[in-house]
Every structure is written in structure tokens, then in C-alpha cells.
Design an enzyme around this catalytic site. Structure first.
Site, short mmCIF file in Angstrom:
data_model
loop_
_atom_site.label_atom_id
_atom_site.label_comp_id
_atom_site.label_asym_id
_atom_site.label_seq_id
_atom_site.Cartn_x
_atom_site.Cartn_y
_atom_site.Cartn_z
N HIS A 113 20.79 -35.29 -9.02
CA HIS A 113 20.11 -35.90 -7.87
C HIS A 113 18.60 -35.70 -7.93
O HIS A 113 17.93 -35.80 -6.91
CB HIS A 113 20.68 -35.32 -6.57
CG HIS A 113 22.13 -35.64 -6.38
ND1 HIS A 113 22.59 -36.90 -6.11
CD2 HIS A 113 23.24 -34.87 -6.49
CE1 HIS A 113 23.91 -36.91 -6.02
NE2 HIS A 113 24.33 -35.68 -6.25
N ARG A 165 4.96 0.23 -6.06
CA ARG A 165 4.97 -0.56 -4.82
C ARG A 165 4.09 -1.80 -4.92
O ARG A 165 4.22 -2.71 -4.12
CB ARG A 165 4.46 0.31 -3.66
CG ARG A 165 5.41 1.42 -3.28
CD ARG A 165 4.76 2.38 -2.31
NE ARG A 165 4.53 1.79 -1.00
CZ ARG A 165 5.32 1.93 0.04
NH1 ARG A 165 6.43 2.62 -0.06
NH2 ARG A 165 5.01 1.39 1.20
N LYS A 201 6.66 -4.05 -4.12
CA LYS A 201 8.06 -3.66 -3.97
C LYS A 201 8.51 -3.78 -2.53
O LYS A 201 9.63 -4.20 -2.25
CB LYS A 201 8.25 -2.22 -4.46
CG LYS A 201 9.69 -1.74 -4.44
CD LYS A 201 10.52 -2.44 -5.49
CE LYS A 201 11.99 -2.06 -5.45
NZ LYS A 201 12.82 -3.08 -6.13
N CYS A 218 0.83 -1.21 0.00
CA CYS A 218 0.00 0.00 0.00
C CYS A 218 0.86 1.26 0.00
O CYS A 218 1.96 1.27 0.55
CB CYS A 218 -0.87 0.04 1.24
SG CYS A 218 -1.85 -1.43 1.47
C1 F6R Z 1 12.79 -9.83 -6.12
C2 F6R Z 1 12.56 -8.92 -5.02
C3 F6R Z 1 12.19 -9.49 -3.69
C4 F6R Z 1 12.91 -8.70 -2.58
C5 F6R Z 1 12.43 -9.17 -1.21
C6 F6R Z 1 13.16 -8.47 -0.08
O1 F6R Z 1 13.13 -9.16 -7.28
O2 F6R Z 1 12.64 -7.74 -5.18
O3 F6R Z 1 12.49 -10.84 -3.62
O4 F6R Z 1 14.29 -8.90 -2.71
O5 F6R Z 1 11.05 -8.92 -1.08
O6 F6R Z 1 12.97 -7.10 -0.13
P1 F6R Z 1 13.94 -6.11 0.66
O7 F6R Z 1 15.28 -6.23 0.05
O8 F6R Z 1 13.34 -4.75 0.46
O9 F6R Z 1 13.94 -6.54 2.08
#
Ligand code: F6R
Length: 604
Positions: free
Chosen positions: A500, A27, A599, A2
Site C-alpha cells: 500500500h 544517560r 537513556k 542530565c
Molecule cells: C529505545 C529506547 C527508548 C525508550 C523510551 C521509553 O531503545 O530505549 O525508545 O524505550 O524512551 O523509555 P522508558 O521505557 O524508560 O519509559
């Protein structure tokens, strides 16, 4: 997840809120809404894209005050009714909320005489505030009384009809105020208003913000406190696409610049030491027995890359855990365990909760992050910034490279301090770091080639990425990037594991993307390449000259990289990023906002 935007000032609020919502789209969300505030409130809400909301907004409106929201559904499906802002029955109070109100069931039962118009947890808040106002409370008092009733996490902004003030507060969910020439902004992150101002104040947990024509007043425990304004150093085009079709492609191409920023001023060539501004006293580093890295997704893979380096350079046992699975086990003296949270956003709920667990148990905590002022930065004992600049595309790209580079600096720093890293290897690692920007540029310069490869294989049944040692996290990251933006079945394996089990999946329809560079045991991986080749699978391999092994006769496509020492797999990763991008682009996927993803993942 959000997103929040609020504005009060001399300009018309509507275009500012509408543009702010567009800026927050990255986001991840599934509905959006706006409340314009004057003698009465005008509320517009719509499920789907911000453009759908913009389709029902008036062309212009005189209001100088309002709030807006992009919602990522948790309680109730993404319908118009569940979109924020939520209002009380009389339509006097409007609220936008990020987070989760855990006791909303109980509060809903208590408000039994109220008729609710959504399924959300948020809707209890405007009803509670309205009840306070009805009982004669002043707006601030009514909001504070409502806050006393809430359990859970929140960033909240409230506007009330006929009151020329916005009210905001937070608990475990970020809020930042922007101080512009023509008004004041409040948002869940700075990208919402970056085109208006770079002067910001981060709101702390529990602080109460009142924003009016005169700007921001902040209250803590009832007393007014001083407001600190920071100037963000983002470049003006940081949140723009700058001619690229997608933010992701722009961010892939920004990697040389981002890496230069990451390492700038942090390498002392003469002494082969890393200069990191971090409060880890020498005697503490000498005493540590274990490093535990906690992170999710791409950040976890950056942690896995670094773990190999921490163990070999700093001679410290290093574990990497998926943050949502983390339990602290720090032996007899928890303080001797350094728990490192790797997180682009600094807001990931799983990582935050892992850090809290470690702190409660008595461990020392360190954040490696891209986001100044984030919750994880505030809650850890210390932090190191990766300095990649804002990343808007949901898929992490440049921040992965900058995370690995920062963690490499940290490994050198710790190794040199502990005396476990010899000058020569430290020098080699630091040289490798300094070569990264130009090595990555040489991969970017071959984009047309990888695009052709991506188009050739785009319609395959599945994609398998393989690598050993430092190549293994890069294989996992390559597969993650491809699956999240193209929706194709992609998996990463340690190359030796193929035989494997996964080998049963290998056919002529499943390209194998192999890492055959320094730091990935290319000779051994070549044996695995031969195994899949014998089953008819096409093989795309990234190679370097460093080892002198002839690999080309086993590869359908050979993608070369310049010699860059132990960071070669990180250079190779850029080919996988471009491969994922072009497969997804060929399929017309919404690359910057893949379905179901956000995001910043602020729920556990
Ligand atoms: C993949 C991606 C997610 C973030 C994960 C952690 O492209 O962006 O896997 O890496 O949600 O997010 P942060 O780094 O903000 O803790």
C-alpha cells in the site's frame, strides 16, 4: 538525560565525583562539570565528553565534599559556560540541577542587577540562594526561600563554600542517597555510586535532604522525618561491561538470565496461573471494560505486543497509545479502565504525564517497570517489576524482553481471574515463557552467523522490517534499534501494508527483514516476501518449524529459532538486536550513547 552525583565523607571527593560522572554517561549528555567544596569552591566545567572534563581536573585535591553533573542541553547550547554546576557571582554557592525551571524568564528579569554567565534556566537558583544568604539567612533557609520561587521540575543539589553540608531536594525528578562506609552519596540514579554502596534512601518530592559527616537528615514540611534505608539487590557486576565491548552487547546476552529473574516464582504450573504480587482485586478485574497501555519507544512496542495477548487472553478491549499523544477517554465509569504505564526507567516525562491525566480523570493506574522507587512507581496505584536488572546502554534490549514477559504474565493473571483464559491456552503461554531463556540462548549462540549477515548488508540504502500480528511490534522494534544505534534509515511495517505504499522504496539495495514465526501469520507474510523478492530485494527471514511451511526457497538468509509458541517473535527479536548491534559496530558508532539520545527522557 542530565545526571547528578554528590559526595561528602572521609575520602577525597574528586575521584569519586569523576568516576560517578563516568557512570552517569549512559544517560546521554553533552557537557559535564564538578564543584569541589572547601573554604572556597573550585569549579571545573567542559562541553563534550566526561573525558574532556577529566582532562582539565587537577590530579588530586583535598576536598572531602563536592557535586558533579552531566548536562543534556535544554536551555542554551552545550558550551562550557552552560555546563553545570552553576554558581552565584561571588562563587560561593554551586548548584547542579536536573529538570526545567519554567518561570526562569521572570526570575531572571527580577534579578536584573545580577550578571548572568550562562543561558540556562538553572543559573537563577544560585543567585536566588546567594541573595538569601546576603540578607542574613542560614543556608537551609536561603535554599528553601529560593525553592519557594521556583516553578517546574527539579532535582537539585547545592553546596556552599565553608559549609560542611550538602543540600538536596526534588520535584518530579529522581534523587537517591547512598549510605557508604566512608561517606554519603547523592545522585540522580544509583548507578552513579553503585561500586561504593547498595544501601539507599529514595528522596520523595518536596522532601529536603541535609547531608553531612553524620549522614542524611530528611525534612518534610519543616519537620525531621525518619530515614528509610533499602538494600539494592543488584549484583556487583550489574553496572560493569564484564568483558563485552559495549553495555548493549552485554545486555543482549543477559536476556536469558534477566528472563529467568522476571518469571521466577511467578508461574504456577499446576493451576496454569500467574502469581503476580499486585493489588488488583478479583472483583475489580471482573469489572474492567478496557485496558489502556501508555508508553514510549521500545516500551510502547512491548505494550503493542501485550495488547494482542490482553485482548485474546483476558478478553478486554486494549488500546496502546504513544504516551505523548495520550488523552484519557474512559467512558462513563473511568475506574473501569485500567491504565498501564510500561516504562523501563519509571521516569519518562511523557509517560508520567499520561498517568497523571488518567489519574485525574479517575482511572486506576498500574506501572510495569524496571526501576524501584521511580516517580511513576510512586504515582501509580500499583506496580509490577520486570526484574531485568540495570540497563546501561541507551538502546533498550533486555528490558524489552522482560517487559513483554511480565505483560504476558499479567495477561495470564487477568485472563485466569476473569475466567476468560482456558487452562490449555494458559498452560501454553506459561510454557512458552518458561522456554524463552533457552530459546533466546540458542539465538545468542548463533551470533557469528548474524554478524556475517549484518556485515554483508551494512552498507545498504535502507532496511525494512516486516511482520504481522505479534510480529508487527517486533518489526517496529527491530527498525528502531537499527536506526538509533547505526543512524541508518530503517522502518518497520505490518507486512500487509508494504503493497500500500512502502513497496515503492523497495530495491536491490534495501534488505527486507521478515518475521515468519508462530504468532505472525507466516503463510500470509510469505506472500509479501515474494512481492519484495520479485523486486530484487534481499530477504533475511526468521523462521520456526512450527507451521511446517517451507520458506527457505524464498529467503536469501534463513535464521531459525526453536518452537516457542506465541512468544516466538520475542525470540526472533534477539536476531534483530544482534543485527543492529553488528551493523552499528561495523560503522564504528558510539553504540552505548547514540547521538542526541538519552537513556531516561525526563522532558516532554
Ligand atoms: C529505545 C529506547 C527508548 C525508550 C523510551 C521509553 O531503545 O530505549 O525508545 O524505550 O524512551 O523509555 P522508558 O521505557 O524508560 O519509559
Amino acid at each position: 538525560m542530565c545526571g547528578i552525583i554528590g559526595y561528602i565523607g572521609d575520602q577525597q571527593a574528586l575521584p569519586i565525583l569523576s568516576a560517578g560522572l563516568s557512570n552517569l554517561e549512559y544517560r546521554g549528555y553533552d557537557s559535564a562539570g564538578v564543584a569541589l567544596s572547601g573554604p572556597e569552591l573550585s569549579v571545573y566545567k567542559k562541553s563534550g565528553e566526561v573525558s574532556a572534563l577529566q582532562g582539565i581536573l587537577p590530579e588530586s585535591a583535598d576536598h572531602r565534599q563536592g557535586i558533579g553533573h552531566t548536562r543534556w542541553s535544554t536551555h542554551g547550547p552545550p558550551t562550557d559556560a552552560n555546563a553545570h554546576p552553576h554558581t552565584d557571582e561571588s562563587g560561593r554557592v554551586a548548584v547542579v540541577h536536573n529538570g526545567i525551571i519554567e518561570n526562569y524568564d521572570t526570575l531572571r528579569e527580577e534579578l536584573s542587577d545580577v550578571s548572568f554567565s550562562s543561558d540556562t534556566d538553572t543559573e537563577v537558583i544560585p543567585h536566588l540562594i546567594a541573595a538569601g544568604l546576603d540578607a542574613g539567612a542560614e543556608p537551609r533557609e536561603a535554599i528553601e526561600a529560593a525553592l519557594d520561587r521556583l516553578e517546574g521540575t527539579y532535582a537539585l543539589v547545592v553546596t556552599i563554600a565553608g559549609v560542611d553540608e550538602l543540600y538536596a531536594t526534588r520535584q518530579d525528578s529522581p534523587l537517591v542517597v547512598g549510605h557508604g562506609d566512608d561517606g554519603t552519596f547523592i545522585a540522580s540514579d544509583v548507578t552513579a555510586f553503585l561500586e561504593h554502596t547498595r544501601d539507599v534512601t529514595y528522596i520523595e518530592d518536596g522532601d529536603f535532604a541535609v547531608i553531612d559527616d553524620g549522614g542524611l537528615s530528611l525534612f518534610r514540611d519543616g519537620d525531621q522525618i525518619e530515614t528509610t534505608i533499602e538494600r539494592l539487590e543488584y549484583e556487583a557486576d550489574a553496572a560493569e561491561k564484564s568483558g563485552y565491548d559495549h553495555y548493549m552487547l552485554k545486555e543482549i546476552h543477559e536476556q536469558p538470565r534477566a528472563l529467568r529473574q522476571t518469571i521466577s516464582g511467578r508461574i504456577d504450573v499446576e493451576t496454569a496461573r500467574a502469581a503476580i504480587d499486585v493489588d488488583l482485586p478479583d472483583e475489580y478485574l471482573d469489572s474492567i471494560e478496557e485496558i489502556q497501555i501508555v508508553a514510549c519507544g521500545t516500551s510502547n512496542y512491548a505494550g503493542q505486543y501485550a495488547a494482542e495477548l490482553f485482548e485474546s487472553a483476558a478478553d478486554v478491549r486494549t488500546t496502546v497509545e504513544v504516551a505523548s499523544e495520550y488523552e484519557f477517554d474512559g467512558g462513563r465509569d473511568p475506574w473501569r479502565t485500567l491504565v498501564v504505564a510500561v516504562t523501563q526507567s519509571g521516569e519518562t516525562a511523557d509517560t508520567l504525564s499520561a498517568i497523571r491525566r488518567a489519574k485525574r480523570a479517575g482511572a486506576r493506574t498500574l506501572a510495569v517497570t524496571n526501576t524501584l522507587g521511580s516517580t511513576i512507581v510512586r504515582e501509580t496505584d500499583d506496580s509490577v517489576f520486570i526484574r531485568a536488572g540495570p540497563e546501561i546502554g541507551v538502546a533498550a534490549t533486555k528490558t524489552f524482553a522482560s517487559q513483554v514477559a511480565t505483560l504476558t504474565l499479567l495477561a495470564v493473571y487477568i485472563g485466569r481471574t476473569r475466567g476468560t483464559l482456558a487452562y490449555d491456552r494458559a498452560e501454553a503461554l506459561l510454557t512458552s515463557l518458561r522456554q524463552l531463556p533457552s530459546a533466546i540462548q540458542s539465538v545468542l549462540d548463533r551470533e557469528d552467523e548474524i554478524k556475517t549477515v549484518a556485515y554483508e548488508y551494512a552498507d545498504s540504502e535502507a532496511f525494512f522490517f516486516i511482520g504481522r500480528k505479534l510480529g508487527c511490534p517486533v518489526a517496529l522494534e527491530g527498525a528502531l534499534k537499527l536506526k538509533e544505534i547505526s543512524y541508518d534509515h530503517a522502518e518497520g511495517f505490518p507486512a500487509g501494508e508494504l503493497k500500500h505504499g512502502p513497496l515503492a522504496l523497495v530495491t536491490e539495495q534495501t534488505p527486507i527483514l521478515a518475521l515468519l514465526t508462530e504468532g505472525t501469520k507466516p503463510r500470509e507474510t510469505l506472500n509479501n516476501v515474494k512481492e519484495v523478492e520479485a523486486r530484487g530485494a534481499p530477504v533475511v527471514g526468521v523462521t520456526s518449524e512450527a507451521d511446517g511451511i517451507d520458506k527457505s526457497s524464498y529467503l536469501d538468509v534463513e535464521l531459525p529459532i526453536p518452537e516457542t509458541g506465541e512468544l516466538e517473535p520475542l525470540v526472533a527479536n534477539v536476531y534483530w538486536q544482534l543485527f543492529a548491534y553488528h551493523v552499528a559496530d561495523k560503522k564504528g558508532r558510539p553504540i552505548d550513547r547514540p547521538r542526541n539520545l538519552a537513556k531516561s527522557v525526563t522532558v516532554e
